[in-house]
Design a protein around this motif. Structure first.
Motif, PDB file in Angstrom:
ATOM      1  N   LYS A  70       7.664  61.446  79.953  1.00  0.00           N
ATOM      2  CA  LYS A  70       7.376  61.656  81.374  1.00  0.00           C
ATOM      3  C   LYS A  70       6.111  62.506  81.478  1.00  0.00           C
ATOM      4  CE  LYS A  70      12.246  61.447  82.740  1.00  0.00           C
ATOM      5  NZ  LYS A  70      13.371  62.170  83.400  1.00  0.00           N
ATOM      6  N   PRO A  71       4.999  61.932  81.021  1.00  0.00           N
ATOM      7  CA  PRO A  71       3.777  62.717  80.825  1.00  0.00           C
ATOM      8  C   PRO A  71       2.963  62.973  82.093  1.00  0.00           C
ATOM      9  CG  PRO A  71       3.364  60.440  80.248  1.00  0.00           C
ATOM     10  CD  PRO A  71       4.821  60.525  80.612  1.00  0.00           C
ATOM     11  N   ASP A  72       2.115  63.975  81.970  1.00  0.00           N
ATOM     12  CA  ASP A  72       1.087  64.208  82.993  1.00  0.00           C
ATOM     13  C   ASP A  72      -0.103  63.292  82.747  1.00  0.00           C
ATOM     14  OD1 ASP A  72       2.513  66.302  84.234  1.00  0.00           O
ATOM     15  OD2 ASP A  72       1.840  67.711  82.705  1.00  0.00           O
ATOM     16  N   VAL A  73      -0.386  63.006  81.467  1.00  0.00           N
ATOM     17  CA  VAL A  73      -1.450  62.074  81.096  1.00  0.00           C
ATOM     18  C   VAL A  73      -0.891  61.082  80.079  1.00  0.00           C
ATOM     19  CG1 VAL A  73      -3.386  63.622  81.577  1.00  0.00           C
ATOM     20  CG2 VAL A  73      -2.284  63.711  79.348  1.00  0.00           C
ATOM     21  N   HIS A  74      -1.173  59.803  80.271  1.00  0.00           N
ATOM     22  CA  HIS A  74      -0.667  58.749  79.404  1.00  0.00           C
ATOM     23  C   HIS A  74      -1.657  58.430  78.282  1.00  0.00           C
ATOM     24  CE1 HIS A  74       2.000  58.076  82.868  1.00  0.00           C
ATOM     25  NE2 HIS A  74       2.808  57.443  82.020  1.00  0.00           N
ATOM     26  N   PHE A  75      -1.116  57.930  77.163  1.00  0.00           N
ATOM     27  CA  PHE A  75      -1.967  57.474  76.068  1.00  0.00           C
ATOM     28  C   PHE A  75      -2.590  56.111  76.391  1.00  0.00           C
ATOM     29  CE2 PHE A  75       1.255  59.917  73.376  1.00  0.00           C
ATOM     30  CZ  PHE A  75       0.480  61.062  73.364  1.00  0.00           C
ATOM     31  N   PHE A  76      -1.791  55.229  77.013  1.00  0.00           N
ATOM     32  CA  PHE A  76      -2.231  53.869  77.336  1.00  0.00           C
ATOM     33  C   PHE A  76      -1.933  53.562  78.804  1.00  0.00           C
ATOM     34  CE2 PHE A  76      -1.246  53.963  72.826  1.00  0.00           C
ATOM     35  CZ  PHE A  76      -2.356  53.334  72.248  1.00  0.00           C
ATOM     36  N   ASP A  77      -2.755  52.663  79.387  1.00  0.00           N
ATOM     37  CA  ASP A  77      -2.504  52.267  80.771  1.00  0.00           C
ATOM     38  C   ASP A  77      -1.521  51.097  80.807  1.00  0.00           C
ATOM     39  OD1 ASP A  77      -3.930  49.950  80.137  1.00  0.00           O
ATOM     40  OD2 ASP A  77      -5.790  50.662  81.052  1.00  0.00           O
ATOM     41  N   ASP A  78      -1.293  50.554  81.992  1.00  0.00           N
ATOM     42  CA  ASP A  78      -0.311  49.484  82.164  1.00  0.00           C
ATOM     43  C   ASP A  78      -0.694  48.211  81.421  1.00  0.00           C
ATOM     44  OD1 ASP A  78       1.162  51.151  83.746  1.00  0.00           O
ATOM     45  OD2 ASP A  78       0.333  50.397  85.634  1.00  0.00           O
ATOM     46  N   LYS A  79      -1.990  48.049  81.106  1.00  0.00           N
ATOM     47  CA  LYS A  79      -2.459  46.864  80.389  1.00  0.00           C
ATOM     48  C   LYS A  79      -2.478  47.071  78.872  1.00  0.00           C
ATOM     49  CE  LYS A  79      -5.413  45.382  84.221  1.00  0.00           C
ATOM     50  NZ  LYS A  79      -6.805  45.063  84.648  1.00  0.00           N
ATOM     51  N   GLY A  80      -2.040  48.258  78.444  1.00  0.00           N
ATOM     52  CA  GLY A  80      -2.038  48.544  77.013  1.00  0.00           C
ATOM     53  C   GLY A  80      -3.377  49.014  76.486  1.00  0.00           C
ATOM     54  N   GLU A  81      -4.299  49.322  77.406  1.00  0.00           N
ATOM     55  CA  GLU A  81      -5.615  49.822  77.005  1.00  0.00           C
ATOM     56  C   GLU A  81      -5.595  51.355  76.950  1.00  0.00           C
ATOM     57  OE1 GLU A  81      -8.060  47.858  76.101  1.00  0.00           O
ATOM     58  OE2 GLU A  81      -6.923  46.038  76.579  1.00  0.00           O
ATOM     59  N   LEU A  82      -6.453  51.902  76.106  1.00  0.00           N
ATOM     60  CA  LEU A  82      -6.560  53.353  76.019  1.00  0.00           C
ATOM     61  C   LEU A  82      -6.973  53.942  77.362  1.00  0.00           C
ATOM     62  CD1 LEU A  82      -8.544  53.673  72.658  1.00  0.00           C
ATOM     63  CD2 LEU A  82      -6.126  54.195  72.988  1.00  0.00           C
ATOM     64  N   THR A  83      -6.333  55.025  77.766  1.00  0.00           N
ATOM     65  CA  THR A  83      -6.781  55.733  78.964  1.00  0.00           C
ATOM     66  C   THR A  83      -8.049  56.517  78.629  1.00  0.00           C
ATOM     67  OG1 THR A  83      -5.458  57.685  78.439  1.00  0.00           O
ATOM     68  CG2 THR A  83      -4.414  55.964  79.788  1.00  0.00           C
ATOM     69  N   ASP A  84      -8.769  56.938  79.654  1.00  0.00           N
ATOM     70  CA  ASP A  84      -9.976  57.733  79.437  1.00  0.00           C
ATOM     71  C   ASP A  84      -9.636  59.010  78.661  1.00  0.00           C
ATOM     72  OD1 ASP A  84     -11.504  55.879  80.764  1.00  0.00           O
ATOM     73  OD2 ASP A  84     -11.509  56.967  82.665  1.00  0.00           O
ATOM     74  N   PHE A  85      -8.486  59.597  78.962  1.00  0.00           N
ATOM     75  CA  PHE A  85      -8.058  60.810  78.266  1.00  0.00           C
ATOM     76  C   PHE A  85      -7.929  60.557  76.767  1.00  0.00           C
ATOM     77  CE2 PHE A  85      -4.426  62.989  76.344  1.00  0.00           C
ATOM     78  CZ  PHE A  85      -4.827  64.312  76.450  1.00  0.00           C
ATOM     79  N   THR A  86      -7.256  59.462  76.395  1.00  0.00           N
ATOM     80  CA  THR A  86      -7.048  59.159  74.981  1.00  0.00           C
ATOM     81  C   THR A  86      -8.357  58.821  74.287  1.00  0.00           C
ATOM     82  OG1 THR A  86      -4.868  58.289  75.563  1.00  0.00           O
ATOM     83  CG2 THR A  86      -5.688  57.794  73.362  1.00  0.00           C
TER      84      THR A  86
END
Length: 266
Positions: free
Chosen positions: A138-154
């Protein structure tokens, strides 16, 4: 080259400070996962008294911490405490790191880390510590988005890990050159117990035994070798490491202020 996908040949070697269960970052395993932050940002650091540092940080690290070289590989570390399980710069009441104090890159990288690909030194897989209190479903920032792509944070975290790996290689080259020249010798830091009047009591006690830059041996180098160290930037790092030894007394005083009985036993 950094990978954000698992590899059968990738492995985190040795016992890394801070890390409990580093696992290759994977969009299937870590979908919906990420990091959750709290007001106690540095609880993960409170039990770590030695933190690895890189050559490019020596100047900043030397402003507050003694720089030591430990173990068979002569790993450069910053001493943040006098004994295992004690970091004197993390407030045990708030879980915060001391304000305005330099925070080494090794700590800023956490909970991400790299895993090597065996003999492929230029390739590594990015891992995340699933044993970290920061790791969450239940993160504040995710590793991957809904499409399975890396988030900007990651992606920023991966870029940081890549830069850190380059800094580690530079530090290893620096240490190897110091060893080649015989500049790393065994040294000790000592603590002199005193009574309420400030008078010495008993014999000085050894606080730490480690390898350090030997200023005497540095001055014995021939002119050409000394000039080479100056020209490639190594000399500045050597001086920073030597000057950092002045931080032992403040570190001991800090320990005494936090726990006088424990400091007296050190």
């Amino acid at each position: 080259m950094a990978d954000a996908t698992p590899s059968a040949n990738a492995a985190v070697s040795g016992n890394l400070p801070l890390y409990n269960n580093p696992v290759p970052l994977n969009k299937d395993r870590h979908k919906g996962k990420g990091l959750k932050f709290s007001d106690r940002q540095f609880d993960f650091l409170k039990d770590t008294h030695f933190v690895p540092v890189t050559f490019g940080e020596f100047g900043s690290v030397a402003s507050r911490f003694p720089i030591l070289f430990l173990g068979e590989n002569k790993t450069a570390v910053a001493a943040m405490g006098l004994r295992k399980g004690q970091n004197l710069f993390v407030d045990p009441q708030t879980g915060r790191f001391e304000q305005f104090t330099y925070l080494p890159a090794f700590v800023r990288r956490y909970p991400f880390v790299s895993a090597s690909h065996g003999q492929e030194k230029d390739r590594f897989t990015v891992c995340v510590d699933e044993g970290s209190d920061l790791y969450s479903d239940k993160p504040d920032v995710h590793f991957f988005d809904d499409k399975g792509e890396l988030t900007d944070f990651t992606q920023r975290a991966i870029d940081y890990v890549r830069r850190f790996e380059a800094d580690v290689r530079q530090t290893q080259e620096f240490t190897a050159r110091c060893e080649e020249l015989g500049l790393l010798t065994q040294q000790e830091s000592k603590f002199q117990p005193r009574n309420e009047k400030g008078e010495p009591v008993g014999e000085p006690q050894v606080v730490a035994t480690y390898f350090g830059i030997d200023g005497g041996k540095l001055m014995e180098l021939d002119t050409e070798t000394f000039a080479g160290l100056r020209n490639n930037g190594y000399l500045g790092g050597m001086y920073a490491a030597m000057l950092s030894q002045l931080n032992w007394d403040p570190l001991i005083q800090r320990a005494a202020a936090q726990d006088p009985a424990q400091a007296a036993q050190t």
